[in-house]
Design a protein around this motif. Structure first.
Motif, PDB file in Angstrom:
ATOM      1  N   LEU A   1       0.832  -1.201   0.000  1.00 27.06           N
ATOM      2  CA  LEU A   1       0.000   0.000   0.000  1.00 27.06           C
ATOM      3  C   LEU A   1       0.867   1.250   0.000  1.00 27.06           C
ATOM      4  O   LEU A   1       0.582   2.215  -0.705  1.00 27.06           O
ATOM      5  CB  LEU A   1      -0.938   0.017   1.211  1.00 27.06           C
ATOM      6  N   GLN A   2       1.937   1.236   0.797  1.00 23.21           N
ATOM      7  CA  GLN A   2       2.824   2.398   0.861  1.00 23.21           C
ATOM      8  C   GLN A   2       3.515   2.640  -0.478  1.00 23.21           C
ATOM      9  O   GLN A   2       3.703   3.787  -0.883  1.00 23.21           O
ATOM     10  CB  GLN A   2       3.861   2.238   1.974  1.00 23.21           C
ATOM     11  N   ILE A   3       3.873   1.588  -1.184  1.00 18.90           N
ATOM     12  CA  ILE A   3       4.495   1.733  -2.512  1.00 18.90           C
ATOM     13  C   ILE A   3       3.531   2.422  -3.463  1.00 18.90           C
ATOM     14  O   ILE A   3       3.902   3.351  -4.179  1.00 18.90           O
ATOM     15  CB  ILE A   3       4.942   0.362  -3.061  1.00 18.90           C
ATOM     16  N   VAL A   4       2.277   1.994  -3.472  1.00 14.82           N
ATOM     17  CA  VAL A   4       1.270   2.603  -4.349  1.00 14.82           C
ATOM     18  C   VAL A   4       1.072   4.072  -3.963  1.00 14.82           C
ATOM     19  O   VAL A   4       1.010   4.947  -4.841  1.00 14.82           O
ATOM     20  CB  VAL A   4      -0.056   1.813  -4.305  1.00 14.82           C
ATOM     21  N   ILE A   5       1.000   4.358  -2.685  1.00 17.55           N
ATOM     22  CA  ILE A   5       0.826   5.739  -2.213  1.00 17.55           C
ATOM     23  C   ILE A   5       1.995   6.606  -2.677  1.00 17.55           C
ATOM     24  O   ILE A   5       1.798   7.719  -3.179  1.00 17.55           O
ATOM     25  CB  ILE A   5       0.691   5.762  -0.675  1.00 17.55           C
TER      26      ILE A   5
ATOM     27  N   VAL B   1      -4.832   9.953  -8.905  1.00 13.49           N
ATOM     28  CA  VAL B   1      -5.528   9.034  -7.999  1.00 13.49           C
ATOM     29  C   VAL B   1      -6.578   8.248  -8.782  1.00 13.49           C
ATOM     30  O   VAL B   1      -6.688   7.022  -8.638  1.00 13.49           O
ATOM     31  CB  VAL B   1      -6.147   9.777  -6.794  1.00 13.49           C
ATOM     32  N   ASN B   2      -7.332   8.920  -9.625  1.00 12.59           N
ATOM     33  CA  ASN B   2      -8.347   8.261 -10.438  1.00 12.59           C
ATOM     34  C   ASN B   2      -7.733   7.180 -11.323  1.00 12.59           C
ATOM     35  O   ASN B   2      -8.126   6.016 -11.272  1.00 12.59           O
ATOM     36  CB  ASN B   2      -9.072   9.296 -11.303  1.00 12.59           C
ATOM     37  N   GLN B   3      -6.761   7.555 -12.128  1.00 17.38           N
ATOM     38  CA  GLN B   3      -6.195   6.603 -13.077  1.00 17.38           C
ATOM     39  C   GLN B   3      -5.319   5.569 -12.378  1.00 17.38           C
ATOM     40  O   GLN B   3      -5.331   4.398 -12.734  1.00 17.38           O
ATOM     41  CB  GLN B   3      -5.398   7.342 -14.154  1.00 17.38           C
ATOM     42  N   GLY B   4      -4.586   6.005 -11.363  1.00 12.65           N
ATOM     43  CA  GLY B   4      -3.708   5.083 -10.658  1.00 12.65           C
ATOM     44  C   GLY B   4      -4.454   3.992  -9.913  1.00 12.65           C
ATOM     45  O   GLY B   4      -3.997   2.854  -9.840  1.00 12.65           O
ATOM     46  N   LEU B   5      -5.605   4.326  -9.352  1.00 12.64           N
ATOM     47  CA  LEU B   5      -6.412   3.346  -8.625  1.00 12.64           C
ATOM     48  C   LEU B   5      -7.558   2.817  -9.480  1.00 12.64           C
ATOM     49  O   LEU B   5      -8.468   2.158  -8.969  1.00 12.64           O
ATOM     50  CB  LEU B   5      -6.945   3.954  -7.324  1.00 12.64           C
ATOM     51  N   ARG B   6      -7.501   3.109 -10.759  1.00 18.90           N
ATOM     52  CA  ARG B   6      -8.478   2.626 -11.748  1.00 18.90           C
ATOM     53  C   ARG B   6      -9.913   3.052 -11.408  1.00 18.90           C
ATOM     54  O   ARG B   6     -10.849   2.255 -11.429  1.00 18.90           O
ATOM     55  CB  ARG B   6      -8.377   1.125 -11.932  1.00 18.90           C
TER      56      ARG B   6
ATOM     57  N   GLU C   1      -9.504   2.699   3.576  1.00 18.27           N
ATOM     58  CA  GLU C   1     -10.916   2.307   3.493  1.00 18.27           C
ATOM     59  C   GLU C   1     -11.137   1.163   2.502  1.00 18.27           C
ATOM     60  O   GLU C   1     -12.027   0.338   2.701  1.00 18.27           O
ATOM     61  CB  GLU C   1     -11.773   3.509   3.072  1.00 18.27           C
ATOM     62  N   ARG C   2     -10.351   1.151   1.435  1.00 13.76           N
ATOM     63  CA  ARG C   2     -10.531   0.166   0.362  1.00 13.76           C
ATOM     64  C   ARG C   2      -9.172  -0.411  -0.059  1.00 13.76           C
ATOM     65  O   ARG C   2      -8.701  -0.160  -1.167  1.00 13.76           O
ATOM     66  CB  ARG C   2     -11.232   0.825  -0.815  1.00 13.76           C
ATOM     67  N   PRO C   3      -8.527  -1.195   0.813  1.00 18.07           N
ATOM     68  CA  PRO C   3      -7.170  -1.684   0.549  1.00 18.07           C
ATOM     69  C   PRO C   3      -7.050  -2.565  -0.699  1.00 18.07           C
ATOM     70  O   PRO C   3      -5.972  -2.639  -1.303  1.00 18.07           O
ATOM     71  CB  PRO C   3      -6.800  -2.464   1.818  1.00 18.07           C
ATOM     72  N   HIS C   4      -8.129  -3.193  -1.113  1.00 19.62           N
ATOM     73  CA  HIS C   4      -8.096  -4.038  -2.308  1.00 19.62           C
ATOM     74  C   HIS C   4      -7.744  -3.249  -3.571  1.00 19.62           C
ATOM     75  O   HIS C   4      -7.286  -3.822  -4.560  1.00 19.62           O
ATOM     76  CB  HIS C   4      -9.431  -4.764  -2.488  1.00 19.62           C
ATOM     77  N   LEU C   5      -7.926  -1.922  -3.541  1.00 18.36           N
ATOM     78  CA  LEU C   5      -7.612  -1.109  -4.717  1.00 18.36           C
ATOM     79  C   LEU C   5      -6.110  -1.107  -5.028  1.00 18.36           C
ATOM     80  O   LEU C   5      -5.716  -0.911  -6.174  1.00 18.36           O
ATOM     81  CB  LEU C   5      -8.101   0.326  -4.528  1.00 18.36           C
TER      82      LEU C   5
ATOM     83  N   GLU D   1      -4.160  -3.623  -5.080  1.00 20.59           N
ATOM     84  CA  GLU D   1      -3.858  -4.787  -5.907  1.00 20.59           C
ATOM     85  C   GLU D   1      -4.104  -4.519  -7.386  1.00 20.59           C
ATOM     86  O   GLU D   1      -3.405  -5.050  -8.239  1.00 20.59           O
ATOM     87  CB  GLU D   1      -4.705  -5.980  -5.464  1.00 20.59           C
ATOM     88  N   LYS D   2      -5.092  -3.711  -7.678  1.00 12.54           N
ATOM     89  CA  LYS D   2      -5.421  -3.451  -9.076  1.00 12.54           C
ATOM     90  C   LYS D   2      -4.905  -2.101  -9.574  1.00 12.54           C
ATOM     91  O   LYS D   2      -5.265  -1.634 -10.640  1.00 12.54           O
ATOM     92  CB  LYS D   2      -6.917  -3.589  -9.319  1.00 12.54           C
ATOM     93  N   ALA D   3      -4.024  -1.465  -8.803  1.00 11.48           N
ATOM     94  CA  ALA D   3      -3.456  -0.169  -9.194  1.00 11.48           C
ATOM     95  C   ALA D   3      -2.752  -0.285 -10.546  1.00 11.48           C
ATOM     96  O   ALA D   3      -2.135  -1.310 -10.863  1.00 11.48           O
ATOM     97  CB  ALA D   3      -2.476   0.324  -8.137  1.00 11.48           C
ATOM     98  N   ASP D   4      -2.837   0.762 -11.326  1.00 10.09           N
ATOM     99  CA  ASP D   4      -2.188   0.818 -12.635  1.00 10.09           C
ATOM    100  C   ASP D   4      -0.731   1.254 -12.439  1.00 10.09           C
ATOM    101  O   ASP D   4      -0.378   2.413 -12.583  1.00 10.09           O
ATOM    102  CB  ASP D   4      -2.936   1.802 -13.534  1.00 10.09           C
ATOM    103  N   ARG D   5       0.097   0.288 -12.119  1.00 14.00           N
ATOM    104  CA  ARG D   5       1.493   0.591 -11.804  1.00 14.00           C
ATOM    105  C   ARG D   5       2.263   1.103 -13.014  1.00 14.00           C
ATOM    106  O   ARG D   5       3.162   1.924 -12.868  1.00 14.00           O
ATOM    107  CB  ARG D   5       2.174  -0.619 -11.186  1.00 14.00           C
ATOM    108  N   ALA D   6       1.916   0.637 -14.203  1.00 15.83           N
ATOM    109  CA  ALA D   6       2.602   1.138 -15.404  1.00 15.83           C
ATOM    110  C   ALA D   6       2.385   2.640 -15.542  1.00 15.83           C
ATOM    111  O   ALA D   6       3.327   3.391 -15.826  1.00 15.83           O
ATOM    112  CB  ALA D   6       2.104   0.393 -16.642  1.00 15.83           C
TER     113      ALA D   6
END
Length: 182
Positions: free
Chosen positions: A5-9, A35-40, A149-153, A155-160
């Motif tokens: 989660l910290q990496i995505v943040i 935030v929108n595109q990164g967390l899909r 609030e929604r940690p599952h997001l 996993e599906k983050a747009d890392r590219a």
């Protein structure tokens, strides 16, 4: 909070800062778009930019509420906001917005654009760099609240997308060629 989660943040903060520093997006636009595109999220990138375009520079240049903080509030609404009418179903986003506001104020001493930039307004480059830092941190703060609030997001983050970093030359080329895709 887990390491993933910290990496995505951190990626969200860095990408928002990059889009601001390269002149592709203003503070509010960068926070909401990343935030929108990164967390899909479900906003098309162009719509995210349009929704946020009147809020930079403290609400359209008025110097009031910091544009980066505005972008964070919009992102919270996108991911945590209510999706139907009624007074009782918006408490989560209001509570989260208050947390974001308070953290931002505690970190920077104010939420007012005019106050936040008072000491660097005289130096254009310093002002720009300071606002880039505010943009990055507001994006990180909003992402942290959303992911709590929604940690599952995560996993599906747009890392590219989040790992992209444009230089100013590439950013200029994208703008000139009409290829801008945040």
């Amino acid at each position: 909070m887990g390491a993933d989660l910290q990496i995505v943040i951190d990626l969200i903060g860095a990408r928002a800062q990059n889009l601001f520093l390269t002149g592709q997006l203003r503070c509010t636009e960068a926070v909401l778009t990343v935030v929108n595109q990164g967390l899909r999220g479900d906003l098309p990138p162009g719509l995210a930019i349009r929704l946020a375009s009147g809020l930079p520079d403290g609400l359209g240049g008025s110097g009031c509420l910091c544009g980066a903080l505005n972008g964070g509030v919009l992102a919270l609404g996108l991911f945590l906001g209510r999706n139907r009418p009624g007074y009782g179903n918006g408490q989560r986003v209001r509570r989260s917005t208050r947390v974001l506001h308070d953290r931002f104020r505690e970190t920077f001493g104010s939420t007012c654009c005019r106050t936040l930039t008072r000491d660097c307004r005289h130096d254009r480059d310093l002002h720009f760099k300071h606002c880039a830092e505010l943009t990055a941190e507001a994006a990180r703060m909003a992402a942290r609240i959303i992911l709590q609030e929604r940690p599952h997001l995560a996993e599906k983050a747009d890392r590219a997308f989040l790992q992209q970093s444009d230089g100013t030359g590439r950013a200029r080329f994208k703008k000139l060629a009409g290829l801008f895709r945040p």
